[in-house]
Design a protein around this motif. Structure first.
Motif, PDB file in Angstrom:
ATOM      1  N   ASP A  40      12.171   1.489   7.946  1.00 19.66           N
ATOM      2  CA  ASP A  40      13.485   1.998   7.572  1.00 19.66           C
ATOM      3  C   ASP A  40      13.273   3.271   6.760  1.00 19.66           C
ATOM      4  OD1 ASP A  40      12.867   1.262   4.934  1.00 19.66           O
ATOM      5  OD2 ASP A  40      13.820  -0.708   5.156  1.00 19.66           O
ATOM      6  N   ARG A  41      14.283   3.690   6.054  1.00 19.30           N
ATOM      7  CA  ARG A  41      14.211   4.973   5.355  1.00 19.30           C
ATOM      8  C   ARG A  41      13.212   4.964   4.200  1.00 19.30           C
ATOM      9  NH1 ARG A  41      19.885   7.183   3.317  1.00 19.30           N
ATOM     10  NH2 ARG A  41      19.257   5.990   1.483  1.00 19.30           N
ATOM     11  N   ASP A  42      12.939   3.778   3.650  1.00 13.70           N
ATOM     12  CA  ASP A  42      12.132   3.700   2.432  1.00 13.70           C
ATOM     13  C   ASP A  42      10.725   3.156   2.618  1.00 13.70           C
ATOM     14  OD1 ASP A  42      14.294   4.600   0.799  1.00 13.70           O
ATOM     15  OD2 ASP A  42      15.181   2.607   0.979  1.00 13.70           O
ATOM     16  N   GLU A  43      10.496   2.365   3.675  1.00 15.84           N
ATOM     17  CA  GLU A  43       9.188   1.725   3.806  1.00 15.84           C
ATOM     18  C   GLU A  43       8.937   1.280   5.247  1.00 15.84           C
ATOM     19  OE1 GLU A  43       9.510  -1.568   1.072  1.00 15.84           O
ATOM     20  OE2 GLU A  43      10.485  -2.854   2.562  1.00 15.84           O
ATOM     21  N   VAL A  44       7.680   0.886   5.477  1.00 17.51           N
ATOM     22  CA  VAL A  44       7.270   0.335   6.768  1.00 17.51           C
ATOM     23  C   VAL A  44       6.652  -1.033   6.495  1.00 17.51           C
ATOM     24  CG1 VAL A  44       5.888   0.680   8.844  1.00 17.51           C
ATOM     25  CG2 VAL A  44       6.743   2.661   7.582  1.00 17.51           C
ATOM     26  N   PRO A  93      -0.119 -12.627   7.214  1.00 18.45           N
ATOM     27  CA  PRO A  93       0.302 -11.779   6.097  1.00 18.45           C
ATOM     28  C   PRO A  93       0.982 -10.498   6.564  1.00 18.45           C
ATOM     29  CG  PRO A  93      -1.968 -12.515   5.791  1.00 18.45           C
ATOM     30  CD  PRO A  93      -1.569 -12.903   7.181  1.00 18.45           C
ATOM     31  N   THR A  94       1.836  -9.959   5.709  1.00 12.26           N
ATOM     32  CA  THR A  94       2.482  -8.683   6.005  1.00 12.26           C
ATOM     33  C   THR A  94       1.939  -7.611   5.059  1.00 12.26           C
ATOM     34  OG1 THR A  94       4.323  -9.113   4.510  1.00 12.26           O
ATOM     35  CG2 THR A  94       4.603  -9.778   6.803  1.00 12.26           C
ATOM     36  N   ILE A  95       1.970  -6.380   5.538  1.00 13.75           N
ATOM     37  CA  ILE A  95       1.572  -5.240   4.718  1.00 13.75           C
ATOM     38  C   ILE A  95       2.778  -4.314   4.635  1.00 13.75           C
ATOM     39  CG2 ILE A  95      -0.039  -3.318   4.425  1.00 13.75           C
ATOM     40  CD1 ILE A  95      -1.975  -4.820   6.310  1.00 13.75           C
ATOM     41  N   THR A  96       3.219  -4.037   3.418  1.00 12.77           N
ATOM     42  CA  THR A  96       4.350  -3.147   3.193  1.00 12.77           C
ATOM     43  C   THR A  96       3.822  -1.828   2.648  1.00 12.77           C
ATOM     44  OG1 THR A  96       5.755  -5.056   2.679  1.00 12.77           O
ATOM     45  CG2 THR A  96       6.565  -2.879   2.006  1.00 12.77           C
ATOM     46  N   ALA A  97       4.191  -0.731   3.292  1.00 15.60           N
ATOM     47  CA  ALA A  97       3.658   0.576   2.901  1.00 15.60           C
ATOM     48  C   ALA A  97       4.763   1.619   2.889  1.00 15.60           C
ATOM     49  CB  ALA A  97       2.556   0.996   3.867  1.00 15.60           C
ATOM     50  N   ARG A  98       4.549   2.664   2.096  1.00 12.27           N
ATOM     51  CA  ARG A  98       5.506   3.780   2.102  1.00 12.27           C
ATOM     52  C   ARG A  98       5.346   4.614   3.370  1.00 12.27           C
ATOM     53  NH1 ARG A  98       8.496   5.303  -1.676  1.00 12.27           N
ATOM     54  NH2 ARG A  98       8.246   7.546  -1.295  1.00 12.27           N
ATOM     55  N   ALA A 109       0.847  -1.189   0.000  1.00 13.72           N
ATOM     56  CA  ALA A 109       0.000   0.000   0.000  1.00 13.72           C
ATOM     57  C   ALA A 109       0.881   1.236   0.000  1.00 13.72           C
ATOM     58  CB  ALA A 109      -0.900   0.006   1.230  1.00 13.72           C
ATOM     59  N   GLU A 110       0.343   2.325  -0.498  1.00 10.98           N
ATOM     60  CA  GLU A 110       1.077   3.577  -0.387  1.00 10.98           C
ATOM     61  C   GLU A 110       1.030   4.060   1.067  1.00 10.98           C
ATOM     62  OE1 GLU A 110       1.322   8.002  -2.407  1.00 10.98           O
ATOM     63  OE2 GLU A 110      -0.263   6.628  -3.023  1.00 10.98           O
ATOM     64  N   GLY A 149       2.028  13.830  14.227  1.00  6.88           N
ATOM     65  CA  GLY A 149       3.091  13.904  13.241  1.00  6.88           C
ATOM     66  C   GLY A 149       3.956  12.661  13.194  1.00  6.88           C
ATOM     67  N   ALA A 150       5.091  12.791  12.518  1.00  9.73           N
ATOM     68  CA  ALA A 150       6.023  11.679  12.395  1.00  9.73           C
ATOM     69  C   ALA A 150       6.684  11.412  13.742  1.00  9.73           C
ATOM     70  CB  ALA A 150       7.075  11.989  11.337  1.00  9.73           C
ATOM     71  N   LEU A 151       6.920  10.135  14.025  1.00  9.66           N
ATOM     72  CA  LEU A 151       7.548   9.760  15.285  1.00  9.66           C
ATOM     73  C   LEU A 151       9.050  10.040  15.241  1.00  9.66           C
ATOM     74  CD1 LEU A 151       5.878   6.322  16.095  1.00  9.66           C
ATOM     75  CD2 LEU A 151       5.152   8.606  16.767  1.00  9.66           C
ATOM     76  N   PRO A 152       9.625  10.398  16.369  1.00 11.40           N
ATOM     77  CA  PRO A 152      11.085  10.574  16.419  1.00 11.40           C
ATOM     78  C   PRO A 152      11.783   9.295  15.947  1.00 11.40           C
ATOM     79  CG  PRO A 152      10.051  11.362  18.451  1.00 11.40           C
ATOM     80  CD  PRO A 152       8.979  10.659  17.665  1.00 11.40           C
ATOM     81  N   ARG A 153      12.738   9.463  15.048  1.00  9.80           N
ATOM     82  CA  ARG A 153      13.537   8.357  14.491  1.00  9.80           C
ATOM     83  C   ARG A 153      12.744   7.435  13.570  1.00  9.80           C
ATOM     84  NH1 ARG A 153      14.846   8.545  19.799  1.00  9.80           N
ATOM     85  NH2 ARG A 153      13.797   6.577  20.270  1.00  9.80           N
ATOM     86  N   HIS A 154      11.469   7.750  13.311  1.00  6.95           N
ATOM     87  CA  HIS A 154      10.649   6.935  12.393  1.00  6.95           C
ATOM     88  C   HIS A 154       9.874   7.863  11.463  1.00  6.95           C
ATOM     89  CE1 HIS A 154      11.410   3.229  14.679  1.00  6.95           C
ATOM     90  NE2 HIS A 154      11.192   3.951  15.761  1.00  6.95           N
ATOM     91  N   PRO A 155      10.555   8.476  10.490  1.00  5.09           N
ATOM     92  CA  PRO A 155       9.913   9.515   9.673  1.00  5.09           C
ATOM     93  C   PRO A 155       8.745   9.024   8.821  1.00  5.09           C
ATOM     94  CG  PRO A 155      12.076   8.934   8.794  1.00  5.09           C
ATOM     95  CD  PRO A 155      11.969   8.271  10.123  1.00  5.09           C
ATOM     96  N   ARG A 156       8.641   7.718   8.606  1.00  2.00           N
ATOM     97  CA  ARG A 156       7.526   7.197   7.803  1.00  2.00           C
ATOM     98  C   ARG A 156       6.350   6.697   8.646  1.00  2.00           C
ATOM     99  NH1 ARG A 156       8.212   7.052   2.520  1.00  2.00           N
ATOM    100  NH2 ARG A 156      10.308   7.435   1.720  1.00  2.00           N
ATOM    101  N   ILE A 157       6.467   6.853   9.963  1.00  5.96           N
ATOM    102  CA  ILE A 157       5.367   6.460  10.857  1.00  5.96           C
ATOM    103  C   ILE A 157       4.769   7.713  11.482  1.00  5.96           C
ATOM    104  CG2 ILE A 157       4.694   5.117  12.876  1.00  5.96           C
ATOM    105  CD1 ILE A 157       7.007   3.246  12.351  1.00  5.96           C
ATOM    106  N   HIS A 158       3.489   7.915  11.250  1.00  5.71           N
ATOM    107  CA  HIS A 158       2.776   9.096  11.732  1.00  5.71           C
ATOM    108  C   HIS A 158       1.751   8.657  12.780  1.00  5.71           C
ATOM    109  CE1 HIS A 158       4.289  11.128   8.027  1.00  5.71           C
ATOM    110  NE2 HIS A 158       4.131   9.908   7.531  1.00  5.71           N
ATOM    111  N   ALA A 159       1.542   9.500  13.782  1.00  6.93           N
ATOM    112  CA  ALA A 159       0.637   9.105  14.858  1.00  6.93           C
ATOM    113  C   ALA A 159       0.003  10.321  15.510  1.00  6.93           C
ATOM    114  CB  ALA A 159       1.388   8.289  15.913  1.00  6.93           C
ATOM    115  N   VAL A 160      -1.066  10.050  16.265  1.00  9.38           N
ATOM    116  CA  VAL A 160      -1.720  11.064  17.084  1.00  9.38           C
ATOM    117  C   VAL A 160      -1.758  10.533  18.503  1.00  9.38           C
ATOM    118  CG1 VAL A 160      -3.737  12.527  17.368  1.00  9.38           C
ATOM    119  CG2 VAL A 160      -3.228  11.543  15.135  1.00  9.38           C
ATOM    120  N   MET A 161      -1.346  11.341  19.465  1.00 10.76           N
ATOM    121  CA  MET A 161      -1.322  10.901  20.856  1.00 10.76           C
ATOM    122  C   MET A 161      -1.925  11.979  21.743  1.00 10.76           C
ATOM    123  SD  MET A 161       1.964   9.550  23.012  1.00 10.76           S
ATOM    124  CE  MET A 161       2.540  11.063  23.742  1.00 10.76           C
ATOM    125  N   GLY A 162      -2.930  11.602  22.519  1.00 11.91           N
ATOM    126  CA  GLY A 162      -3.538  12.527  23.460  1.00 11.91           C
ATOM    127  C   GLY A 162      -4.670  13.298  22.835  1.00 11.91           C
TER     128      GLY A 162
END
Length: 405
Positions: free
Chosen positions: A217-221, A229-234, A33-34, A355-368
């Motif tokens: 990693d730098r290119d995908e999650v 099954p696994t899901i690979t996403a940008r 998935a994108e 926003g993006a998590l520290p050290r994980h620029p391709r993972i975005h989250a909302v907390m609180g």
């Protein structure tokens, strides 16, 4: 990977109203998935709709299914007014950032209302005045300061004396701030409508599917699911509400329990304007009507997460809420027809981390989320969608995760 919570229990009022069914498929093989969105509650639905509208290929998964998490526990007072009064937030974050947060919240409610109209989602949306009542957090003099601070920030606010409040709304409190253009809605119908909009733009929904392991990693999650099954996403967007994955920093965040009741329908006893009511108190009370003239009252928040203890308090908390409601609005029949409880996240400032998590620029989250969960979810959908498009949102720094997290 995900800290599992029983997000709600009891009988939420929203089960009395039918939401459109949202079709999901079974995940039987590895897919790409994108953007992968984890969570199909109201925040996940907003994310999916915003990302699909921007032209991204979206996959959504949820370990339960659409609308089955904490979405039904919300009382769905969609306010731009933040839990943290502007004058108090200014003391925490500085005046400039406090004003930015309030203005962005105001814009989010306008944008959400516009999107609902654009899609033609039937979710019993009502634009209602809001009354912020004097309480133990802000006495009348401080409430007047709060009103002045909002108006200086370009946010309309009217200070009401005891007499003005009684004459216009029949409510006996020392003072209040009157605001306009907040909204109330049915959260399940909104969530279903947004998910169906995303499906109409080729989003793929799978449930029940659990995210067991996340690697980036730098290119995908890569997300390994419970079924194999696994899901690979940008990009990965974590919209898991208060069930936070271990990858999200746990600093400055806590889970709080809250309770709510809904009365029988009583159209003849609704106060003028059906204004949304909430208190400048700790713990505060929040009150709204439904489209068919029930009264919803929530509050009595406590700082603990033990679900068994939380659930055991439903009867006692329902009595307390009904009694408080009766004291404020003595004409009402406050006997609960529905009683429920839920858990929500909050932060020290009352603002979410987005926003993006520290050290994980391709993972975005909302907390609180606090009491502005739907409003903050709208902000998150705007900010994360912009980030994935490579655009800089002007408020990225305001809601960013701490760099040391």
């Amino acid at each position: 990977m995900v800290r599992k919570l029983d997000l709600r229990s009891g009988r939420p009022v929203w089960i009395a109203y039918r939401a459109p069914p949202v079709p999901t498929g079974k995940l039987t093989r590895d897919i790409k998935a994108e953007v992968l969105v984890v969570g199909m509650g109201i925040s996940g639905a907003m994310m999916a709709d915003a990302l699909a509208r921007a032209g991204h290929g979206v996959v959504c998964i949820d370990r339960r299914g659409p609308l089955l998490g904490s979405t039904s526990a919300t009382t769905a007072l969609v306010q731009f007014e933040l839990d943290q009064p502007l004058i108090k937030l200014a003391a925490i974050k500085g005046k400039i950032d406090a004003v930015r947060a309030w203005r962005r919240s105001r814009l989010a409610v306008v944008n959400l209302r516009g999107r609902i109209a654009e899609l033609g989602i039937t979710c019993n949306l009502a634009r209602l005045p809001s009354l912020y009542l004097a309480g133990n957090l802000l006495a009348p003099a401080q409430l007047r300061d709060e009103s002045d601070a909002r108006r200086q920030a370009g946010i309309a606010a009217t200070y009401l004396t005891r007499k003005a409040l009684s004459d216009s709304f029949g409510i006996d409190r020392a003072a209040a701030i009157l605001s306009h253009d907040n909204i109330a809605l049915d959260p399940r119908k909104l969530t279903a409508g947004l998910l169906l909009s995303a499906v109409g733009r080729k989003a793929r929904l799978y449930a029940p599917v659990e995210a067991d392991e996340i690697r980036s990693d730098r290119d995908e999650v890569v997300v390994k699911t419970g079924g194999g099954p696994t899901i690979t996403a940008r990009h990965l967007v974590l919209a898991t509400g208060y069930e936070l994955t271990d990858i999200i920093p746990a600093t400055a965040h806590s889970i709080v329990s809250t309770w709510a009741i809904a009365t029988a329908r009583q159209p003849k006893d609704i106060w003028p304007g059906a204004a949304l009511l909430w208190e400048a108190s700790e713990p505060y009370l929040y009150i709204r009507t439904t489209a068919d003239d029930r009264v919803i009252c929530g509050g009595e928040d406590e700082d603990f997460t033990d679900e068994e203890h939380r659930d055991a308090l439903i009867a006692e908390k329902s009595k307390r809420l009904a009694a408080k409601l009766g004291r404020l609005l003595p004409k009402l029949d406050t006997r609960p027809e529905f009683s429920w409880t839920g858990s929500f996240g909050t932060t020290t400032s009352g603002l979410p981390y987005i926003g993006a998590l520290p050290r994980h620029p391709r993972i975005h989250a909302v907390m609180g989320y606090g009491g502005n969960g739907i409003t903050f979810s709208q902000i998150a959908s705007e900010m994360v969608s912009s980030a994935i498009d490579g655009l800089e949102d002007v408020d990225t720094d305001l809601f960013a995760f701490p760099a040391h997290g």
